[in-house]
Design an enzyme around this catalytic site. Structure first.
Site, PDB file in Angstrom:
ATOM      1  N   LYS A  79       0.854  -1.181   0.000  1.00 27.04           N
ATOM      2  CA  LYS A  79       0.000   0.000   0.000  1.00 27.04           C
ATOM      3  C   LYS A  79       0.894   1.236   0.000  1.00 27.04           C
ATOM      4  O   LYS A  79       1.914   1.271   0.712  1.00 27.04           O
ATOM      5  CB  LYS A  79      -0.905  -0.027   1.240  1.00 27.04           C
ATOM      6  CG  LYS A  79      -2.002   1.031   1.251  1.00 27.04           C
ATOM      7  CD  LYS A  79      -2.933   0.851   2.465  1.00 27.04           C
ATOM      8  CE  LYS A  79      -4.067   1.859   2.501  1.00 27.04           C
ATOM      9  NZ  LYS A  79      -4.971   1.643   3.658  1.00 27.04           N
ATOM     10  N   SER A 154      -9.952   1.667   2.466  1.00 27.35           N
ATOM     11  CA  SER A 154      -9.045   2.471   1.665  1.00 27.35           C
ATOM     12  C   SER A 154      -7.984   1.660   0.914  1.00 27.35           C
ATOM     13  O   SER A 154      -7.419   2.153  -0.059  1.00 27.35           O
ATOM     14  CB  SER A 154      -8.339   3.483   2.562  1.00 27.35           C
ATOM     15  OG  SER A 154      -7.475   2.828   3.481  1.00 27.35           O
ATOM     16  N   SER A 178     -10.213  -0.752   6.613  1.00 34.33           N
ATOM     17  CA  SER A 178      -9.560  -0.498   5.325  1.00 34.33           C
ATOM     18  C   SER A 178      -8.852  -1.692   4.709  1.00 34.33           C
ATOM     19  O   SER A 178      -8.439  -1.632   3.554  1.00 34.33           O
ATOM     20  CB  SER A 178      -8.570   0.662   5.446  1.00 34.33           C
ATOM     21  OG  SER A 178      -9.263   1.884   5.393  1.00 34.33           O
TER      22      SER A 178
END
Lengths: 484, 499, 100
Positions: A79, A154, A178
């Site tokens: 990420k 997210s 997330s």
């Protein structure tokens, strides 16, 4: 060329034994990326050259008779809120565009030490604030199962990368769901470990008391493997639990016979799509069939979870994001005075959702409102922890939906932030409590999109949680099977 | 607008400003906030060197630069030194937490300062001043220092500077902020408080406490009230006090300014003011363009601090004997009050051990202290043999050495290490007999008839000065062999006889 | 106990957070943030006088490191990331603060 296996465990075994080269594993994944990345946009940056060099180095070590580690030659997506030394780390925000951190996050060091190959930095909602990856400054990521739908967020890029076969495993961060929610929406496994189990050092902070890094994978075993590799004490993180990484792979086949598993009443009714609730009941039946005792449990304080979360997380974020001021790194919009420069930089550099949360958090902490909002939210956090404690007297694990719905379409919720926030209703409570939870794919909803079921466990009970996850994985209906 | 104000001399704890216009008597009330940098090897939350004066931005890392993703880890030695200081100030050590104080400033890398807010580590102590005043300590908490801005272009000062350059070497250096209660009543007392605090900081090893290097920084909260008024007045916080001299002058100025305003019927506005040493006045700080709202909340990247009873006990056991206690011990041994200047100076110079040993060897207390106070402000005084100092005092009291001779002998004792008797013999010192001395004085009076008549008719103030003139002449002629006390006595008897 | 969030509140927090909002943005944000704050009215209305706050999920205390120097960052690498540098320091526009 031998066919490339799809799981990290198989790849690492083949690379360690010399059966496959890390380089050929990598090339096959880079091919997959080349084919579908343009339509999915999972990555902010693909690290093809760096990955090739790393894979070659792994192959040389194998050739020299060394063991590069449990993740030898496994492509892994990171990420883009995990700091990578010398490699841009943007948090999908204009304000950090071009920033190259002078250091690696602890998890980045650990996966590299275990032989994994970082293949790219994945897209996210700006600063991990969002549930659809629509808030990225670099465009949304699309759900590989249906390009008209969001991948969740997210960590949408990390979930989509695994779902699309760009990498067998990836790392995300989970502040209010997330990891778990995009895992559910993309039909992969996603784990939020116990707070403090994985070092946050080098994870760009959203809400420090809630953030936790965790794995994505296509199988429960791969998540176990990756979590074992990244967990364990880190002296650079004061909130890191001083304990060794848990043994997870070893317990995966132990089954659930005798485990007491509770369905959470508050997360099975209003607000939960009927097809999703039905899949959760079906999952409960599967666990019962495997020997678990299933019951219902009420956790009354959960009804306040969302409100508490949307005060605490923005409050911490408003402080964590103050440092983006145009002085030391990232973008700057110049002005005559430093204060004006700060303001212009932040105004131009942050997207709408980030601004919303910064203002919300600033408000919750401001003089005159602290006690009514932030102070109250901290007390609700106590209530939620107490209610969980009570529930875990009777149950070893709790079972809920991961997300109230399957993947929704782009733009469906962007104009109404509150409706977007309601997506996190099932995932938020464990962040507030610091407990572990994971999402396991369990068939499709009525729209044919994946449904994820969530297992929640008390702090440090990951081994029990993974045992149940393995049972659910075996019992899960195929995604292709229509919802009845 | 000018008011005629006079400062009364210090009498005990009372120092007042009397308005000649209204006759009202005002009292100054001061509370000091002191920031001191702790003498650790590394910074508060990272392993960068805590070092003054290095090349800009060399002692930095992701943590003290506040880079995204970095996390703080508390330095054990900071806690140790903060507790040492706290216990030396008689504070109670409490379970504490860190908090974030949120405001934007370019020298603060995270745009919040990690400090302690509602649960500080040290609370509720006190410090005893050499004049006997006990000043309460509200709290002494841990916080991080900021970087340093250098203002470039324009005047080189912040106002009118074109731009600034930031060095983060100091960012994250550990500080303890010591918040004193408003128990100080005059400028000299404020200076005394800082001196005393500095002695404690040095004794405990908590800080090198250098005001000139900024490792000790003082802000003064100053208010005034009419004597007898139980309510505290509105206070102003004075910043930019870079020396003890500035501290004293600023309090003095600020108190007069406030009395001025109040007597004109103008209310004091609670504000931050800056001391301008050149102009000798305080000025209001530039008002911020936005309202202050620090939005304190518990720092989620750090965990609470709960020092064990064992840790606190170990700190107590290892505390050095502190200045106030040393003064009490010496005063008792010398048979004098603890606030006497000889006692205060002996402790301040670190010569109380010598004085105690000399008294223990039979040296007369008061005389020993006189030497320590007036004749031993020199290098090497600490290595003086206390037995020799006791012997010197003995020779003096036996009339075998004059005070002036004793001073000379003492200087020689420090440099050579020999015994006073041997030095006196070597220098040929023996007290002059009194007839010889009287003749010498009469001759000097005859040589200076004008001065003598002035001396004879002098008022009290001029008397001392003119007496000094004659004593000096006698000392010069006698090459220091005359006993000062005897000279004064003879001068006075001649003066009385002739007037 | 709970208040309805107003346009002025949003303007004030924007100033504190160093964000600039157009009039239109101010209206939009006021509506959106008020909806969230109104949703939180249930929490604000709770009587929790006897409940201690939980600022952090972990029961850890006293996490300390030894006072030992560790290698820091490379100055040139750090400065290379800054928008403006002069004389090995970070350059910023004029600071209007309260120091003299």
């Amino acid at each position: 060329m031998a066919s490339i296996p799809t799981t990290a465990i198989e790849i690492a075994a083949a690379v360690r034994s010399g059966e496959l080269s890390a380089r050929e594993v990598l090339e096959s994944h880079l091919d997959a990326i080349e084919a579908r990345e343009p339509e999915i946009n999972a990555f902010n940056l693909v690290l093809a050259d760096e990955a090739r060099a790393a894979a070659t180095a792994i192959d040389e070590r194998v050739a020299a008779g060394e063991d590069p580690g449990v993740l030898a030659g496994v492509p892994l997506a990171l990420k883009d809120n995990l700091c990578t030394h010398g490699i841009p780390t943007t948090c999908s925000s204009r304000i950090l565009e071009g920033w190259r951190p002078p250091y690696d996050a602890t998890v980045v060091q650990r996966v590299a030490a275990a032989g994994a190959i970082a293949i790219g930095k994945t897209n996210l909602d700006e600063f991990a604030m969002g549930s659809s990856t629509e808030n990225s400054a670099f465009g949304p990521t699309r759900n590989p199962r249906d390009l008209s739908r969001v991948p969740g967020g997210s960590s949408g890029g990390s979930a989509a990368a695994v779902a699309a076969g760009f990498a067998p495993i990836s790392l995300g961060s989970d502040t209010g769901g997330s990891i778990r929610q995009p895992a559910a929406l993309c039909g992969v496994v996603g784990v939020k470990p116990t707070y403090g189990m994985v070092s946050r050092y080098g994870l760009v902070a959203f809400a420090s008391s809630l953030d936790q890094i965790g794995p994505f994978s296509t199988t429960v075993a791969d998540s176990a493997l990756l979590l074992e590799a990244i967990a364990g004490h880190d002296p650079r993180d004061s909130t890191s639990i001083n304990a060794a990484a848990p043994s997870l792979l070893d317990v995966l086949d132990q089954g659930v016979a005798g485990l007491r598993i509770g369905l959470v009443t508050e997360l099975m009714g209003e607000g939960i799509a009927p097809d999703v609730a039905a899949r959760v009941r079906q999952a409960a039946e599967a666990l019962a069939a495997a020997g678990a005792e299933i019951g219902e449990v009420s956790i009354p304080a959960l009804s306040y979870g969302l409100s508490a979360y949307y005060l605490i997380a923005p409050a911490e974020a408003s402080s964590n994001l103050a440092r983006y001021d145009g002085v030391r790194y990232g973008m700057r919009v110049d002005a005559a005075t430093t204060a004006e420069m700060n303001t212009k930089t932040r105004t131009a550099g942050f997207g709408d959702e980030v601004k919303r949360r910064i203002m919300l958090g600033t408000y919750a902490l401001s003089a005159g409102y602290y006690d009514a909002y932030y102070g109250k939210a901290l007390k609700v956090r106590t209530l939620i922890m107490r209610d969980f404690e009570t529930a875990y007297k009777d149950f070893d694990l709790l079972l809920t939906p991961t997300s109230p719905t399957t993947a929704f379409r782009f733009g469906e919720k962007t104009s109404d932030p509150l409706s977007m926030y309601l997506n996190d209703i099932c995932t938020i409570p464990t962040n507030l409590a610091g407990h572990p939870a994971m999402s396991v794919p369990f068939g499709a909803g009525s729209d044919g999109m994946p449904v994820g079921v969530q297992l929640m466990a008390p702090a440090l009970a990951e081994p029990t949680m993974f045992r149940a996850a393995a049972v659910l994985e075996d019992a899960a209906p195929p995604l292709e099977e229509a919802f009845q | 607008m000018t008011l005629n104000l006079t400062h009364e001399p210090i009498e005990g704890e009372h120092f007042t400003i009397t308005s000649e216009n209204t006759g009202d008597v005002w009292e100054i009330v001061v509370g000091l906030e002191v920031h001191c940098e702790l003498a650790t090897v590394t910074k508060l939350f990272c392993g960068c060197p805590n070092m003054f004066g290095d090349e800009p931005n060399t002692n930095v890392c992701p943590v003290c630069l506040g880079l995204p993703g970095s996390l703080p880890v508390l330095n054990h030695q900071v806690v140790e030194l903060a507790m040492r200081l706290g216990r030396a100030l008689h504070c109670s050590v409490e379970p504490s937490v860190f908090a974030r104080k949120n405001y934007f400033y370019p020298d603060m890398p995270k745009d919040y300062q990690v400090s302690q807010f509602d649960r500080p580590i040290n609370v509720d102590g006190w410090l005893d001043l050499p004049d006997g005043t006990r000043v309460g300590i509200e709290r002494a908490h841990i916080e991080e220092d900021t970087g340093k801005n250098t203002h470039a272009g324009g005047s080189g000062r912040i106002h009118g500077a074109d731009y600034s350059l930031v060095d983060y070497n100091r960012a994250g250096v550990p500080l303890v902020e010591i918040v004193g209660r408003p128990h100080i009543r005059h400028p000299e007392q404020a200076k005394m408080y800082i001196d005393e605090l500095r002695a404690i900081l040095l004794a405990t090893g908590a800080s090198d406490a250098k005001m000139e290097e900024g490792s000790l920084r003082v802000d003064a909260n100053v208010s005034v009230r009419r004597v007898g008024d139980p309510e505290l007045g509105k206070r102003c916080e004075i910043k930019n006090l870079n020396s003890l001299r500035s501290l004293g002058r600023a309090i003095d100025y600020e108190a007069r300014r406030q009395v001025d305003l109040l007597e004109e019927g103008i209310a004091i506005r609670q504000e931050t003011r800056h001391w301008d040493e050149g102009a000798g006045r305080t000025r209001p700080g530039r008002s911020k363009e936005e309202a202050e709202d620090y939005r304190y909340f518990q720092e989620p990247d750090l965990v609470p601090l709960e020092p064990s009873a064992e840790w606190i006990a170990a700190i107590d056991a290892a505390l050095p004997v502190l200045p106030a206690q040393r003064r009490a011990i010496l005063a008792e041994a010398a048979g004098v009050g603890a606030t006497e200047s000889g006692v205060v100076m002996a402790v301040q110079r670190g010569l109380d051990g010598l004085a105690l040993a000399a008294i223990d060897q039979g040296g007369e207390g008061r005389r020993v202290l006189t030497h320590v106070e007036h004749n031993l402000a020199v290098d090497g005084a600490g290595s003086l043999d206390p037995k020799h100092l006791a012997e010197l005092v003995g020779l003096e009291l036996a009339g075998q050495l004059t005070a002036t001779q004793a001073k000379t002998v003492l200087a020689e004792m420090v440099s050579s290490g020999s015994s006073p008797a041997a030095i006196a013999t070597e220098l040929g010192f023996e007290a002059m007999d009194s007839s010889e001395l009287e003749a010498m004085i009469d001759a000097i009076i005859a040589e200076s008839p004008d001065e003598w008549s002035s001396f004879r008719d002098a008022d009290e103030k001029r008397h001392a000065k003119l007496q000094g003139f004659f004593v000096g002449k006698v000392m010069k002629v006698s090459k220091g062999q005359a006993d000062g006390k005897a000279v004064t006595a003879i001068l006075e008897s001649r003066r009385n006889a002739s007037s | 106990m709970s208040a309805h969030l107003t346009r002025d509140d949003v303007a004030k927090v924007a100033l504190l957070a160093r964000l600039e909002l157009t009039d239109a943005e101010l209206d939009t944000y006021t509506g959106q943030l008020a909806a969230v704050i109104d949703h939180a009215a249930d929490v604000a209305a709770l009587d929790l006088a006897d409940i201690p706050p939980t600022a952090h999920p972990l029961p850890l205390v006293n996490v300390l490191r030894d006072d030992v120097i560790r290698p820091g960052a490379n100055r040139d690498e750090v400065l290379s990331q800054a928008p403006s540098v002069e004389d090995r320091r970070f350059r910023v526009p004029a600071i209007l603060g309260e120091e003299p």
